[in-house]
Design a protein around this motif. Structure first.
Motif, PDB file in Angstrom:
ATOM      1  N   THR A 141      30.180 -22.062 -34.345  1.00  0.00           N
ATOM      2  CA  THR A 141      30.791 -22.313 -33.035  1.00  0.00           C
ATOM      3  C   THR A 141      32.155 -22.971 -33.203  1.00  0.00           C
ATOM      4  N   LYS A 142      33.163 -22.424 -32.531  1.00  0.00           N
ATOM      5  CA  LYS A 142      34.486 -23.052 -32.560  1.00  0.00           C
ATOM      6  C   LYS A 142      34.387 -24.446 -31.951  1.00  0.00           C
ATOM      7  N   THR A 143      34.915 -25.426 -32.672  1.00  0.00           N
ATOM      8  CA  THR A 143      34.686 -26.819 -32.307  1.00  0.00           C
ATOM      9  C   THR A 143      35.997 -27.597 -32.232  1.00  0.00           C
ATOM     10  N   LEU A 144      36.095 -28.454 -31.224  1.00  0.00           N
ATOM     11  CA  LEU A 144      37.217 -29.376 -31.081  1.00  0.00           C
ATOM     12  C   LEU A 144      36.663 -30.793 -31.098  1.00  0.00           C
ATOM     13  N   LEU A 145      37.202 -31.630 -31.975  1.00  0.00           N
ATOM     14  CA  LEU A 145      36.809 -33.039 -32.050  1.00  0.00           C
ATOM     15  C   LEU A 145      37.940 -33.894 -31.502  1.00  0.00           C
ATOM     16  N   ILE A 146      37.615 -34.733 -30.534  1.00  0.00           N
ATOM     17  CA  ILE A 146      38.593 -35.622 -29.910  1.00  0.00           C
ATOM     18  C   ILE A 146      38.175 -37.057 -30.172  1.00  0.00           C
ATOM     19  N   VAL A 147      39.120 -37.890 -30.615  1.00  0.00           N
ATOM     20  CA  VAL A 147      38.816 -39.290 -30.901  1.00  0.00           C
ATOM     21  C   VAL A 147      40.039 -40.148 -30.590  1.00  0.00           C
ATOM     22  N   GLY A 148      39.804 -41.336 -30.072  1.00  0.00           N
ATOM     23  CA  GLY A 148      40.891 -42.281 -29.839  1.00  0.00           C
ATOM     24  C   GLY A 148      41.255 -43.004 -31.118  1.00  0.00           C
ATOM     25  N   ASN A 149      42.543 -43.221 -31.328  1.00  0.00           N
ATOM     26  CA  ASN A 149      42.945 -43.894 -32.564  1.00  0.00           C
ATOM     27  C   ASN A 149      42.633 -45.386 -32.529  1.00  0.00           C
ATOM     28  N   ALA A 150      42.230 -45.900 -31.351  1.00  0.00           N
ATOM     29  CA  ALA A 150      41.848 -47.306 -31.235  1.00  0.00           C
ATOM     30  C   ALA A 150      40.347 -47.459 -30.992  1.00  0.00           C
ATOM     31  N   ASP A 151      39.580 -46.429 -31.314  1.00  0.00           N
ATOM     32  CA  ASP A 151      38.135 -46.490 -31.126  1.00  0.00           C
ATOM     33  C   ASP A 151      37.536 -47.472 -32.134  1.00  0.00           C
ATOM     34  N   PRO A 152      36.877 -48.540 -31.650  1.00  0.00           N
ATOM     35  CA  PRO A 152      36.324 -49.527 -32.586  1.00  0.00           C
ATOM     36  C   PRO A 152      35.020 -49.085 -33.242  1.00  0.00           C
ATOM     37  N   TYR A 153      34.440 -47.977 -32.780  1.00  0.00           N
ATOM     38  CA  TYR A 153      33.130 -47.564 -33.266  1.00  0.00           C
ATOM     39  C   TYR A 153      33.160 -46.280 -34.087  1.00  0.00           C
ATOM     40  N   VAL A 154      34.147 -45.438 -33.877  1.00  0.00           N
ATOM     41  CA  VAL A 154      34.223 -44.155 -34.558  1.00  0.00           C
ATOM     42  C   VAL A 154      35.496 -44.112 -35.395  1.00  0.00           C
ATOM     43  N   SER A 155      35.359 -43.864 -36.676  1.00  0.00           N
ATOM     44  CA  SER A 155      36.520 -43.835 -37.564  1.00  0.00           C
ATOM     45  C   SER A 155      37.069 -42.420 -37.674  1.00  0.00           C
ATOM     46  N   LEU A 156      38.364 -42.313 -37.876  1.00  0.00           N
ATOM     47  CA  LEU A 156      38.992 -41.008 -38.083  1.00  0.00           C
ATOM     48  C   LEU A 156      38.453 -40.351 -39.350  1.00  0.00           C
ATOM     49  N   GLU A 157      38.106 -41.155 -40.322  1.00  0.00           N
ATOM     50  CA  GLU A 157      37.557 -40.617 -41.569  1.00  0.00           C
ATOM     51  C   GLU A 157      36.273 -39.838 -41.310  1.00  0.00           C
ATOM     52  N   ASN A 158      35.373 -40.387 -40.472  1.00  0.00           N
ATOM     53  CA  ASN A 158      34.135 -39.687 -40.171  1.00  0.00           C
ATOM     54  C   ASN A 158      34.385 -38.416 -39.360  1.00  0.00           C
ATOM     55  N   ILE A 159      35.394 -38.437 -38.515  1.00  0.00           N
ATOM     56  CA  ILE A 159      35.742 -37.238 -37.753  1.00  0.00           C
ATOM     57  C   ILE A 159      36.241 -36.152 -38.700  1.00  0.00           C
ATOM     58  N   ILE A 160      37.112 -36.516 -39.635  1.00  0.00           N
ATOM     59  CA  ILE A 160      37.626 -35.545 -40.598  1.00  0.00           C
ATOM     60  C   ILE A 160      36.498 -35.014 -41.477  1.00  0.00           C
ATOM     61  N   GLN A 161      35.606 -35.899 -41.918  1.00  0.00           N
ATOM     62  CA  GLN A 161      34.474 -35.465 -42.732  1.00  0.00           C
ATOM     63  C   GLN A 161      33.570 -34.502 -41.971  1.00  0.00           C
ATOM     64  N   SER A 162      33.503 -34.656 -40.654  1.00  0.00           N
ATOM     65  CA  SER A 162      32.660 -33.784 -39.839  1.00  0.00           C
ATOM     66  C   SER A 162      33.135 -32.343 -39.858  1.00  0.00           C
ATOM     67  N   THR A 163      34.429 -32.128 -40.127  1.00  0.00           N
ATOM     68  CA  THR A 163      34.961 -30.766 -40.139  1.00  0.00           C
ATOM     69  C   THR A 163      34.384 -29.943 -41.291  1.00  0.00           C
ATOM     70  N   GLU A 164      33.812 -30.594 -42.289  1.00  0.00           N
ATOM     71  CA  GLU A 164      33.201 -29.870 -43.409  1.00  0.00           C
ATOM     72  C   GLU A 164      32.024 -29.014 -42.956  1.00  0.00           C
ATOM     73  N   TYR A 165      31.423 -29.371 -41.845  1.00  0.00           N
ATOM     74  CA  TYR A 165      30.207 -28.713 -41.398  1.00  0.00           C
ATOM     75  C   TYR A 165      30.477 -27.595 -40.394  1.00  0.00           C
ATOM     76  N   VAL A 166      31.751 -27.275 -40.142  1.00  0.00           N
ATOM     77  CA  VAL A 166      32.103 -26.281 -39.138  1.00  0.00           C
ATOM     78  C   VAL A 166      33.089 -25.288 -39.741  1.00  0.00           C
ATOM     79  N   GLU A 167      32.902 -24.001 -39.435  1.00  0.00           N
ATOM     80  CA  GLU A 167      33.814 -22.976 -39.946  1.00  0.00           C
ATOM     81  C   GLU A 167      35.213 -23.131 -39.360  1.00  0.00           C
ATOM     82  N   LYS A 168      35.287 -23.313 -38.052  1.00  0.00           N
ATOM     83  CA  LYS A 168      36.575 -23.439 -37.372  1.00  0.00           C
ATOM     84  C   LYS A 168      36.545 -24.708 -36.525  1.00  0.00           C
ATOM     85  N   CYS A 169      37.217 -25.733 -37.018  1.00  0.00           N
ATOM     86  CA  CYS A 169      37.160 -27.030 -36.356  1.00  0.00           C
ATOM     87  C   CYS A 169      38.561 -27.591 -36.180  1.00  0.00           C
TER      88      CYS A 169
END
Length: 415
Positions: free
Chosen positions: A296-324
């Motif tokens: 499934t084509k996927t878009l991940l949106i995250v705030g750069n000031a999110d205290p709970y979600v890191s950009l690193e985990n968002i980037i790592q999540s792209t490994e599990y999707v063909e088109k992210c």
């Protein structure tokens, strides 16, 4: 959590499946629940001893605020699936493609108040109260919130609307459910947008801090009774802490959304269902082997000031999707769709509509007021592509190559 943190380096399966924690892993999680449970209880007792008159204050709320019951955002409807009543707000033309909006925790359909009017111009939009939340039924038994049950109900809900597939936009907990839907029911999910929600195998590793989203509180939430009592303290102070970003908005709009959330979570039983998600989901992950990824084509949106979600985990999540694709919202915290709604809405529309040139042509012809917006997007599209690829090249280097090589697409920009 413990066993989830070990999954990032595991191999992929031919068929994606839900993997449950082993007995030993469950014992470890239960031990941590007791340890951090007592830790938080002792902290609460000290706070109560310091100010006993305010600690257990809870103002009665018997009448819902107007924003929860009027039809400004759409039509309020109900449907029963296997004896469970679901409440949802629907807007837009029923002949158009369906978009299902899944809110986070602690939240309800009102989370999407800034997105419903925009999306309903081009789609059939349904903002659902997840089971246990808002005006949907609230089963008290923990087993009702097993991930297999939840995603099966979501699939049946989509089918009950007369649709075989839809796009899903989910925030936080709703995004987590969206991940599972796209992995297990790929034929049902056309496109997936996850806001402040990494892949399930990273979701539980990213939470931190001392709030309701903290890891300590998630451990604590697995205990019976105590978490429901804890969240009611000081007249639902947890709602004030969670929705600090709404204070300025409310001053401008004269709408008390914080009070609406307090009404939605004003009773102990209003919390049991939502907390039951956290009594189940930390014990699950997605397993796979081979080279299969979520298609499934996927878009991940995250705030750069999110205290709970890191950009690193968002980037790592792209490994599990063909088109992210990834969109970083500058100046936004954990609720970018509420804090920066215009920016997020444009990102969603670009991902869902503008990338499809045929749909874009229909969009331009549809109505004159939108021509200037679409023309502006088209005029800046080539610049966006160039800038986005430069930024993603930099992110790719800084994250040791975790970003897929197929990243250079128009929507994939960071800000």
């Amino acid at each position: 959590m413990l066993f989830l943190s070990q999954f990032g380096s595991s191999k992929f399966k031919d068929i994606m499946e839900i993997v449950h924690a082993s007995v030993w892993e469950r014992v470890k999680l239960c031990f941590l629940a007791v340890v951090f449970g007592w830790y938080l209880v002792l902290r609460r007792l000290l706070k109560w001893a310091w100010n006993p008159n305010q600690f257990f204050v809870l103002r009665p709320r018997d009448k819902p605020p107007p924003c929860l019951v009027d039809n400004t955002f759409g039509k309020h409807s109900y449907i029963k699936l296997k004896g469970i009543k679901f409440h949802y707000v629907e807007a837009g033309n029923k002949e158009k493609p369906l978009i299902l909006l899944l809110h986070g925790f602690p939240d309800c359909w009102l989370s999407w108040r800034e997105q419903i009017p925009i999306l309903s111009e081009y789609y059939r939009v349904v903002a659902l109260d997840l089971k246990g939340f808002g005006d949907s039924d609230k089963p008290l038994n923990k087993s009702s919130y097993r991930i297999e049950t939840l995603i099966d109900e979501l699939k049946q809900f989509i089918l009950s609307l007369g649709e075989k597939s839809c796009s899903i936009i989910g925030h936080d907990l709703g995004g987590l459910l969206g991940w599972y839907m796209a992995a297990i029911h790929q034929d049902v999910v056309c496109k997936l947008i996850c806001i402040s929600s990494p892949h399930p195998n990273f979701y539980w590793n990213t939470i931190s801090g001392e709030t309701i989203f903290s890891r300590k509180w998630v451990y604590f939430s697995t205990l019976p009774f105590l978490p429901e009592i804890d969240v009611l303290k000081e007249d639902l102070a947890v709602i004030n802490d969670t929705y600090k970003h709404l204070q300025l908005t409310e001053q401008k709009s004269n709408k008390d959304y914080v009070e609406a959330y307090k009404y939605a979570f004003s009773r102990k039983e209003d919390w049991t269902g939502p907390i039951n998600y956290y009594r189940n989901l930390p014990y699950t992950r997605l397993g796979r082997d081979g080279n299969q990824q979520i298609t499934t084509k996927t878009l991940l949106i995250v705030g750069n000031a999110d205290p709970y979600v890191s950009l690193e985990n968002i980037i790592q999540s792209t490994e599990y999707v063909e088109k992210c694709n990834v969109k970083v919202v500058s100046g936004a915290g954990h609720f970018p769709h509420q804090e920066k709604p215009q920016f997020v809405n444009e990102s969603i529309i670009k991902f869902l509509v503008v990338i499809n040139l045929i749909s874009l042509g229909q969009l331009v012809e549809k109505t004159a007021p939108t021509k200037s917006i679409v023309s502006s997007w088209l005029g800046s599209l080539s610049t966006t592509v160039k800038y986005g690829n430069q930024v993603f090249d930099a992110v790719h280097k800084r994250t040791n190559g975790v970003v897929p090589l197929s990243r250079k697409v128009p929507e994939q920009t960071t800000t």
